[in-house]
Structures are given as C-alpha cells and as structure tokens.
Design a protein around this motif. Structure first.
Motif, PDB file in Angstrom:
ATOM      1  N   GLY A 268       5.771  -1.164   2.120  1.00 36.52           N
ATOM      2  CA  GLY A 268       4.309  -1.342   2.641  1.00 36.52           C
ATOM      3  C   GLY A 268       3.421  -0.095   2.517  1.00 36.52           C
ATOM      4  O   GLY A 268       2.370  -0.135   3.266  1.00 36.52           O
ATOM      5  N   ARG A 269       4.026   0.779   1.862  1.00 35.55           N
ATOM      6  CA  ARG A 269       2.984   1.948   1.806  1.00 35.55           C
ATOM      7  C   ARG A 269       1.747   1.495   1.155  1.00 35.55           C
ATOM      8  O   ARG A 269       1.558   0.513   0.368  1.00 35.55           O
ATOM      9  CB  ARG A 269       3.740   2.954   0.692  1.00 35.55           C
ATOM     10  CG  ARG A 269       4.447   3.972   1.670  1.00 35.55           C
ATOM     11  CD  ARG A 269       4.623   5.266   0.836  1.00 35.55           C
ATOM     12  NE  ARG A 269       5.608   6.144   1.671  1.00 35.55           N
ATOM     13  CZ  ARG A 269       6.586   6.839   1.566  1.00 35.55           C
ATOM     14  NH1 ARG A 269       7.050   6.729   0.288  1.00 35.55           N
ATOM     15  NH2 ARG A 269       7.240   7.773   2.355  1.00 35.55           N
ATOM     16  N   LEU A 270       0.444   2.360   1.378  1.00 33.71           N
ATOM     17  CA  LEU A 270      -0.836   1.679   0.942  1.00 33.71           C
ATOM     18  C   LEU A 270      -1.281   2.022  -0.458  1.00 33.71           C
ATOM     19  O   LEU A 270      -2.435   2.040  -0.571  1.00 33.71           O
ATOM     20  CB  LEU A 270      -1.796   2.357   2.059  1.00 33.71           C
ATOM     21  CG  LEU A 270      -1.328   1.876   3.699  1.00 33.71           C
ATOM     22  CD1 LEU A 270      -2.361   2.181   4.332  1.00 33.71           C
ATOM     23  CD2 LEU A 270      -1.557   0.227   3.735  1.00 33.71           C
ATOM     24  N   ASN A 271      -0.292   2.738  -1.012  1.00 31.89           N
ATOM     25  CA  ASN A 271      -0.774   3.404  -2.451  1.00 31.89           C
ATOM     26  C   ASN A 271      -1.028   2.084  -3.388  1.00 31.89           C
ATOM     27  O   ASN A 271      -1.223   2.446  -4.430  1.00 31.89           O
ATOM     28  CB  ASN A 271       0.203   4.298  -3.049  1.00 31.89           C
ATOM     29  CG  ASN A 271       1.625   3.955  -2.847  1.00 31.89           C
ATOM     30  OD1 ASN A 271       1.822   2.847  -2.623  1.00 31.89           O
ATOM     31  ND2 ASN A 271       2.652   4.698  -3.520  1.00 31.89           N
ATOM     32  N   LYS A 272      -0.593   0.962  -3.107  1.00 27.81           N
ATOM     33  CA  LYS A 272      -0.699  -0.336  -4.043  1.00 27.81           C
ATOM     34  C   LYS A 272      -2.031  -1.095  -3.829  1.00 27.81           C
ATOM     35  O   LYS A 272      -2.276  -2.094  -4.446  1.00 27.81           O
ATOM     36  CB  LYS A 272       0.347  -1.240  -3.714  1.00 27.81           C
ATOM     37  CG  LYS A 272       1.848  -0.665  -3.829  1.00 27.81           C
ATOM     38  CD  LYS A 272       2.879  -1.646  -3.443  1.00 27.81           C
ATOM     39  CE  LYS A 272       4.393  -1.262  -3.325  1.00 27.81           C
ATOM     40  NZ  LYS A 272       4.343  -0.237  -2.229  1.00 27.81           N
ATOM     41  N   TYR A 273      -2.899  -0.433  -3.045  1.00 29.36           N
ATOM     42  CA  TYR A 273      -4.202  -1.411  -2.687  1.00 29.36           C
ATOM     43  C   TYR A 273      -5.395  -0.414  -3.359  1.00 29.36           C
ATOM     44  O   TYR A 273      -5.262   0.763  -3.311  1.00 29.36           O
ATOM     45  CB  TYR A 273      -4.172  -1.333  -1.179  1.00 29.36           C
ATOM     46  CG  TYR A 273      -3.127  -2.131  -0.533  1.00 29.36           C
ATOM     47  CD1 TYR A 273      -2.931  -3.557  -0.391  1.00 29.36           C
ATOM     48  CD2 TYR A 273      -1.891  -1.550  -0.474  1.00 29.36           C
ATOM     49  CE1 TYR A 273      -1.924  -4.119   0.344  1.00 29.36           C
ATOM     50  CE2 TYR A 273      -0.557  -2.072   0.098  1.00 29.36           C
ATOM     51  CZ  TYR A 273      -0.916  -3.289   0.518  1.00 29.36           C
ATOM     52  OH  TYR A 273       0.380  -4.112   0.765  1.00 29.36           O
ATOM     53  N   SER A 274      -6.292  -1.290  -3.148  1.00 31.20           N
ATOM     54  CA  SER A 274      -7.839  -0.725  -3.727  1.00 31.20           C
ATOM     55  C   SER A 274      -8.151   0.362  -2.529  1.00 31.20           C
ATOM     56  O   SER A 274      -7.570  -0.053  -1.273  1.00 31.20           O
ATOM     57  CB  SER A 274      -8.622  -1.724  -3.826  1.00 31.20           C
ATOM     58  OG  SER A 274      -9.258  -2.452  -2.550  1.00 31.20           O
ATOM     59  N   ASP A 275      -8.873   1.270  -2.792  1.00 28.60           N
ATOM     60  CA  ASP A 275      -9.451   2.184  -1.638  1.00 28.60           C
ATOM     61  C   ASP A 275      -9.983   1.274  -0.364  1.00 28.60           C
ATOM     62  O   ASP A 275      -9.862   1.654   0.871  1.00 28.60           O
ATOM     63  CB  ASP A 275     -10.510   3.081  -2.176  1.00 28.60           C
ATOM     64  CG  ASP A 275      -9.791   4.133  -3.301  1.00 28.60           C
ATOM     65  OD1 ASP A 275      -8.571   4.167  -3.206  1.00 28.60           O
ATOM     66  OD2 ASP A 275     -10.697   4.736  -3.647  1.00 28.60           O
ATOM     67  N   GLU A 276     -10.803   0.123  -0.595  1.00 25.41           N
ATOM     68  CA  GLU A 276     -11.301  -0.448   0.568  1.00 25.41           C
ATOM     69  C   GLU A 276     -10.274  -1.139   1.269  1.00 25.41           C
ATOM     70  O   GLU A 276     -10.435  -0.996   2.422  1.00 25.41           O
ATOM     71  CB  GLU A 276     -12.164  -1.722  -0.333  1.00 25.41           C
ATOM     72  CG  GLU A 276     -13.217  -2.099   1.116  1.00 25.41           C
ATOM     73  CD  GLU A 276     -12.778  -3.837   0.856  1.00 25.41           C
ATOM     74  OE1 GLU A 276     -13.252  -4.236   1.887  1.00 25.41           O
ATOM     75  OE2 GLU A 276     -12.806  -4.405  -0.035  1.00 25.41           O
TER      76      GLU A 276
END
Length: 291
Positions: free
Chosen positions: A162-170
């Motif tokens: 669930g780390r946030l490095n997989k998401y768009s910046d937004e």
C-alpha cells in the motif's frame, strides 16, 4: 471466572501471521512492560473448527510448553477461540458486545490482522477486497477502540503493497491529505477507486490496477486518521499500522521469505513493548518507515 489483568483480541488468527501473532504475544508477554497477572488472548477466526484447531495447536506447541507461558503449564496466558468474520457487520458487533459484557473494564490490545488477497482484477474483486481489507478492518477498529483501556494499543496489519509510490501525484497527495483530515476523507478515496474500476479507467484516474495494494493504502491512511482522532481523547491509546514483511503464508502462496514468527515481530512489538509513545505511524522491520 478468574479476573484477567490483560486482554487481547487478534483477528484472522487461525493460521499464518495471525496465529504467529498469538504465539508471540504469549511468548513475549512475560518480558513485556504490560505484564501484570493473567493474560487472556482471543484468537478469532471465521471457522469454529479451524479456530479450535489453532488453539489446540498452540496448547501443544513445543516452544510454548518449554517456555511455560501458558496457564496449563503454570504460566500467565490463556488462549480462547471466538468467532469473528470482519466482512460481516453482525459478527463484528456480536464480538464487540461479548467483549463489553465479559470485560466491562475494557481490553488492552486489539490487533487487526484479518485480510484477503484475491487473484485477478475486476470490479467484483475490488469490491470484495475493499469489503474486508478496508471497510471490515475499519469497522472492527471502530468497534474495538472504545473498549481499549487507557494506555492500550490498536495495531492494524497493513502492507508495504500500500505504499504511495504507485499512484499519480494527485492521488498520492489526496491519500496524504485524507490521512491527516478524517476517515470519511479516506473512505471517499476508496469510493473514487471503486468507481474508476467500475468504469475501467482506474489507471487514467491515477490508481494502479491492484485491489489488494489499494485496499492497504486505504487501511494505512485511515489508521493515521484514527490515531489523530484518538489522540484528542487523551487516553494514551497508541494506534499504528505496520507491514509484517513478505511472509511465507497461504496469502503469498508460499513465496514469502520471512517465517510467520518473523512476520509477527513488528505487530507484537507495537502491542506489547515500549515504542516511545509513537502513534499514527507506519512501521516495518520494527521501525517507522515511509508510507
């Protein structure tokens, strides 16, 4: 009934990391700052048969017998099975009401470990995954937290998936903002993910095509929001999320590198040991890590 000085509840505890968490609670309680008289652990699972089998496994566990930590061997700890399905409202409320009646003074530790990792990716897989990993664990957290005595602990077993490095910046910024705002703000993000998946545009919307990973990002986010709310109550209850690591269990189809006992170390530390009053953090390998 003998008065229990300390009481813990562990969800999804009939096998894998959950069962290892119960084992390690029993093994580490005698050297824990919380040690004070008898310790009762509720090993919860959906199936009474598998739950009873798990309790039996622990009662005959060679390491526990050698350490003489269980009450039957002269120690402090008793493990009891109780039914709990965190994807079922009635089951959560029934367990909460049981704890209230059985332990009117409250419990000390709740460790939410139950979760699912399903194969494939589509709207139904996402809905089923979120129902347990996000909404179920959130409801269990909300049910247990008011029962936890001053100075107790709530631990949610999340994942570095669930780390946030997989998401768009937004979307990444939306997660970070929601975790500092409120639980409804996090839930709105989960709903946004589900809608995007339903419409086949989750990647365009800035999410990965990954049900488990996104459910765990949500779990870490709401744990942070929950910790923030709990701090305002000034009860000294610490609320943290953690990743057990890549553990050799059914969920990883036996591919994990850590043993279940190694995976249990961080959640058990967050429940039983001195963590310097830290709350609202995400931990891995017994230390705070970047979410």
């Amino acid at each position: 009934m003998a008065v229990q000085s300390r009481v813990a509840a562990v969800t999804g505890a009939n096998k894998g990391i959950g069962l290892a968490i119960v084992r390690q609670l029993a093994l580490q309680y005698p050297s824990s700052p919380f040690k004070s008289g008898p310790f009762l652990i509720y090993l919860t699972a959906r199936s009474p048969e598998r739950g009873a089998e798990a309790v039996n496994t622990l009662n005959n566990d060679a390491q526990l017998k050698q350490a003489k930590v269980l009450a039957q061997d002269g120690g402090d700890t008793t493990v009891k099975y109780h039914a709990l399905d965190i994807s079922d409202h009635k089951s959560i409320h029934a367990f909460r009401d049981f704890l209230k009646e059985e332990h009117p003074d409250g419990i000390d530790f709740a460790i939410n470990n139950a979760g699912v990792a399903l194969d494939g990716f589509d709207s139904t897989v996402v809905k089923t995954t979120l129902a347990t990993n996000y909404y179920g664990t959130l409801e269990a957290s909300n049910a247990f937290l008011p029962l936890i005595r001053n100075g107790g602990r709530l631990v949610n077993v999340s994942s570095t998936a669930g780390r946030l490095n997989k998401y768009s910046d937004e979307i990444r910024n939306a997660f970070l903002s929601a975790s500092k705002t409120s639980i409804p703000a996090v839930t709105a993000l989960m709903q946004r993910f589900q809608t995007a998946v339903d419409e086949g545009r989750e990647q365009k919307a800035g999410f990965p095509s990954a049900a488990y990973a996104t459910s765990k990002a949500g779990e870490t986010a709401y744990t942070k929001a929950l910790a923030m709310e709990e701090t305002k109550r000034d009860r000294g209850v610490l609320v943290n999320a953690c990743c057990p690591g890549y553990v050799d269990t059914d969920m990883t189809k036996g591919r994990g590198r850590k043993t279940p006992d190694q995976g249990a170390m961080t959640p058990v530390m967050l429940a039983l040991h001195d963590i310097g009053g830290k709350t609202g953090e995400f931990w891995m390998s017994e230390q705070i890590t970047e979410w």
